[in-house]
Write a protein that holds these residues in place. Structure first.
Motif, PDB file in Angstrom:
ATOM      1  N   ILE A  48      10.974  85.254-118.815  1.00 24.79           N
ATOM      2  CA  ILE A  48      11.367  84.090-119.639  1.00 24.79           C
ATOM      3  C   ILE A  48      11.131  82.716-119.661  1.00 24.79           C
ATOM      4  CG2 ILE A  48      14.339  82.524-118.953  1.00 24.79           C
ATOM      5  CD1 ILE A  48      15.513  84.963-117.157  1.00 24.79           C
ATOM      6  N   SER A  49      11.283  82.357-120.379  1.00 27.06           N
ATOM      7  CA  SER A  49      10.799  81.290-121.191  1.00 27.06           C
ATOM      8  C   SER A  49      11.868  79.866-121.489  1.00 27.06           C
ATOM      9  CB  SER A  49       9.575  81.200-123.267  1.00 27.06           C
ATOM     10  OG  SER A  49      10.337  82.120-124.015  1.00 27.06           O
ATOM     11  N   LEU A  50      11.142  78.913-121.569  1.00 26.51           N
ATOM     12  CA  LEU A  50      12.105  77.567-122.245  1.00 26.51           C
ATOM     13  C   LEU A  50      12.003  77.135-123.500  1.00 26.51           C
ATOM     14  CD1 LEU A  50      14.119  75.786-121.265  1.00 26.51           C
ATOM     15  CD2 LEU A  50      12.203  74.490-120.341  1.00 26.51           C
ATOM     16  N   SER A  51      12.430  77.337-124.710  1.00 21.75           N
ATOM     17  CA  SER A  51      12.865  76.654-125.875  1.00 21.75           C
ATOM     18  C   SER A  51      12.838  75.146-125.614  1.00 21.75           C
ATOM     19  CB  SER A  51      13.418  77.907-126.642  1.00 21.75           C
ATOM     20  OG  SER A  51      13.547  76.834-127.812  1.00 21.75           O
ATOM     21  N   GLN A  52      11.923  74.074-126.086  1.00 19.14           N
ATOM     22  CA  GLN A  52      11.249  73.257-126.038  1.00 19.14           C
ATOM     23  C   GLN A  52      12.778  72.378-127.141  1.00 19.14           C
ATOM     24  OE1 GLN A  52       8.676  71.965-128.290  1.00 19.14           O
ATOM     25  NE2 GLN A  52       7.961  69.893-126.808  1.00 19.14           N
ATOM     26  N   TRP A  53      13.096  73.284-128.463  1.00 19.93           N
ATOM     27  CA  TRP A  53      14.267  73.404-129.179  1.00 19.93           C
ATOM     28  C   TRP A  53      15.595  73.024-128.274  1.00 19.93           C
ATOM     29  CZ3 TRP A  53      14.450  70.778-133.783  1.00 19.93           C
ATOM     30  CH2 TRP A  53      15.568  70.694-134.148  1.00 19.93           C
ATOM     31  N   CYS A  54      15.748  73.021-126.922  1.00 15.25           N
ATOM     32  CA  CYS A  54      16.800  73.241-126.473  1.00 15.25           C
ATOM     33  C   CYS A  54      17.465  71.347-126.552  1.00 15.25           C
ATOM     34  CB  CYS A  54      16.660  73.831-124.465  1.00 15.25           C
ATOM     35  SG  CYS A  54      16.533  75.051-124.756  1.00 15.25           S
ATOM     36  N   TYR A  55      16.470  70.565-125.872  1.00 19.12           N
ATOM     37  CA  TYR A  55      16.314  69.415-126.271  1.00 19.12           C
ATOM     38  C   TYR A  55      15.992  68.317-127.047  1.00 19.12           C
ATOM     39  CZ  TYR A  55      16.127  70.883-121.063  1.00 19.12           C
ATOM     40  OH  TYR A  55      16.024  72.048-120.364  1.00 19.12           O
ATOM     41  N   HIS A  56      16.095  69.108-128.623  1.00 15.45           N
ATOM     42  CA  HIS A  56      16.100  68.663-129.321  1.00 15.45           C
ATOM     43  C   HIS A  56      17.015  66.768-129.688  1.00 15.45           C
ATOM     44  CE1 HIS A  56      19.342  71.200-130.818  1.00 15.45           C
ATOM     45  NE2 HIS A  56      19.758  69.900-131.715  1.00 15.45           N
ATOM     46  N   ARG A  57      18.152  66.931-129.419  1.00 10.09           N
ATOM     47  CA  ARG A  57      18.789  66.012-129.251  1.00 10.09           C
ATOM     48  C   ARG A  57      18.509  64.566-128.492  1.00 10.09           C
ATOM     49  NH1 ARG A  57      22.755  69.742-129.537  1.00 10.09           N
ATOM     50  NH2 ARG A  57      23.840  70.433-131.062  1.00 10.09           N
ATOM     51  N   ALA A  58      17.932  64.754-127.086  1.00 12.09           N
ATOM     52  CA  ALA A  58      17.487  63.976-126.219  1.00 12.09           C
ATOM     53  C   ALA A  58      15.741  64.096-127.225  1.00 12.09           C
ATOM     54  CB  ALA A  58      17.218  64.674-124.658  1.00 12.09           C
ATOM     55  N   ILE A  59      15.181  63.985-127.627  1.00 10.39           N
ATOM     56  CA  ILE A  59      13.703  63.874-128.291  1.00 10.39           C
ATOM     57  C   ILE A  59      14.246  63.080-129.459  1.00 10.39           C
ATOM     58  CG2 ILE A  59      11.852  64.480-129.369  1.00 10.39           C
ATOM     59  CD1 ILE A  59      11.797  67.113-127.017  1.00 10.39           C
ATOM     60  N   PHE A  60      15.012  63.567-130.545  1.00 15.86           N
ATOM     61  CA  PHE A  60      15.382  63.292-131.689  1.00 15.86           C
ATOM     62  C   PHE A  60      16.112  61.814-131.960  1.00 15.86           C
ATOM     63  CE2 PHE A  60      14.141  67.244-134.393  1.00 15.86           C
ATOM     64  CZ  PHE A  60      12.629  66.445-134.620  1.00 15.86           C
ATOM     65  N   GLY A  61      16.794  61.565-130.493  1.00 15.68           N
ATOM     66  CA  GLY A  61      18.400  61.169-130.528  1.00 15.68           C
ATOM     67  C   GLY A  61      19.368  61.617-131.841  1.00 15.68           C
ATOM     68  N   ASN A  62      19.601  60.236-132.418  1.00 19.08           N
ATOM     69  CA  ASN A  62      19.693  60.090-133.949  1.00 19.08           C
ATOM     70  C   ASN A  62      19.509  60.503-135.570  1.00 19.08           C
ATOM     71  OD1 ASN A  62      18.976  57.786-134.128  1.00 19.08           O
ATOM     72  ND2 ASN A  62      21.292  56.528-134.074  1.00 19.08           N
ATOM     73  N   ALA A  63      17.966  60.488-134.851  1.00 14.40           N
ATOM     74  CA  ALA A  63      17.391  60.545-135.879  1.00 14.40           C
ATOM     75  C   ALA A  63      17.767  61.756-137.627  1.00 14.40           C
ATOM     76  CB  ALA A  63      15.713  61.298-136.484  1.00 14.40           C
TER      77      ALA A  63
END
Length: 344
Positions: A48-63
């Motif tokens: 099992i691996s973790l996709s960084q995309w799971c946190y795209h809202r936390a990283i991009f905000g409202n961009a």
């Protein structure tokens, strides 16, 4: 299914008796070398691996609310789209908290840092400190490897090779690409196959494998993607199979035209070296009501898959942290059940 049945079906797939003679080489690739071995523990089935995309809202905000601005700014001032509170590198902390030891990266979440040696070194240092390594580097916005214009096509290949060097510096195993382009299905297939062969050759010296995802446009038609991988025919090529990206003709059609999920998994299983375990929501039992994780995983395993299962939460009802936690938990639950099946 008992262990004997499971192994018999896997052997049949490897021999090409279920999916055709051409799949035998794909089912026997180095990444799937353990496909016919009985697992000693659940972790032997897949990691099992973790996709960084799971946190795209936390990283991009409202961009991404103004998507036109986002795409323009991503190219001109990529750090300006990082409007969230999470440093992209801190995904390794999230992984450690979930007791996941592999992280799959997304280049547009740190688009301006692909050749920043100091930034990348710090990223790797943080990962090492958390006991985490990197698996897949998913690449977007690097040009169309299947473009009909040969100049555009060559430029896209070079862009991907630059990020291949980034992947190698982070000790990733895989580079994920998109088979985008233009022309008819056959024209696009031929052009993308030419580019993929070039990428496969470049991957050899870097110790990488290049994976194509069913990720919109013709690639969401699993039969087309399988044909592309056959046409490209390189041992460093495979599929990064998403559980939900199966459509006839790609995204955006109204009404939606789905490609059958089971058929799609069967089509791509012999080529699959990593899967994207896509989730949107969960019921009271912790199951994904839209995406059948067990069906997808079982089908991939029967085709010889023994790679990474990347948890990728994309829902909106739950927080990114909670949705991701439930996705990882569902993968673990499915893995335990499938392990019991193979040893029954």
């Amino acid at each position: 299914m008992n262990r004997k049945t499971f192994l018999t079906r896997s052997a049949a797939l490897a021999a090409g008796t279920l999916l055709g003679s051409h799949v035998s080489a794909k089912a026997g690739t180095p990444e799937n070398a353990k496909a016919l071995a009985a697992p000693d523990k659940p972790e032997d089935l897949f990691e099992i691996s973790l996709s960084q995309w799971c946190y795209h809202r936390a990283i991009f905000g409202n961009a991404r609310d103004d998507y036109g601005w986002f795409l323009k700014t991503l190219r001109s001032d990529p750090d300006a789209v990082l409007k969230g509170d999470l440093d992209p590198r801190d995904v390794v902390v999230k992984a450690r908290e979930l007791e996941v030891s592999v992280v799959d990266l997304v280049n547009i979440l740190w688009f301006g840092r692909g050749d920043d040696a100091a930034w990348l070194a710090e990223f790797k240092k943080r990962a090492d400190g958390e006991g985490v390594r990197f698996g897949v580097l998913m690449c977007d916005e690097l040009g169309k490897i299947g473009a009909s214009d040969p100049v555009e096509r060559r430029k896209a290949v070079q862009n991907h090779i630059q990020w291949m060097d980034t992947a190698a510096s982070l000790e990733c195993r895989f580079l994920r690409v998109n088979a985008y382009g233009d022309g008819s299905y056959l024209q696009l297939c031929r052009n993308a196959a030419e580019s993929l062969r070039a990428l496969g050759e470049a991957a050899e010296s870097r110790g990488l494998h290049v994976l194509v995802e069913n990720h919109g446009h013709p690639s969401s038609n699993a039969a087309w993607l399988a044909m592309l991988l056959e046409m490209a025919e390189h041992p460093r090529l495979g599929a990064f199979t998403d559980f939900d990206n199966f459509f006839m003709g790609g995204w955006g059609h109204v009404p939606e035209r789905r490609y059958d999920t089971l058929q799609g998994m069967l089509d791509l299983a012999p080529y699959t070296r990593a899967v994207s375990a896509k989730s949107y929501d969960f019921d009271s039992d912790g199951n994904e009501p839209k995406v059948d994780f067990e069906l997808c995983l079982r089908t991939a395993l029967q085709g010889g898959f023994r790679g990474l299962a990347s948890a990728e939460y994309e829902g909106e009802r739950l927080s990114e942290d909670e949705g991701t936690r439930l996705t990882v938990a569902l993968l673990r639950k499915a893995r335990r059940k499938l392990f019991r099946e193979t040893n029954a």
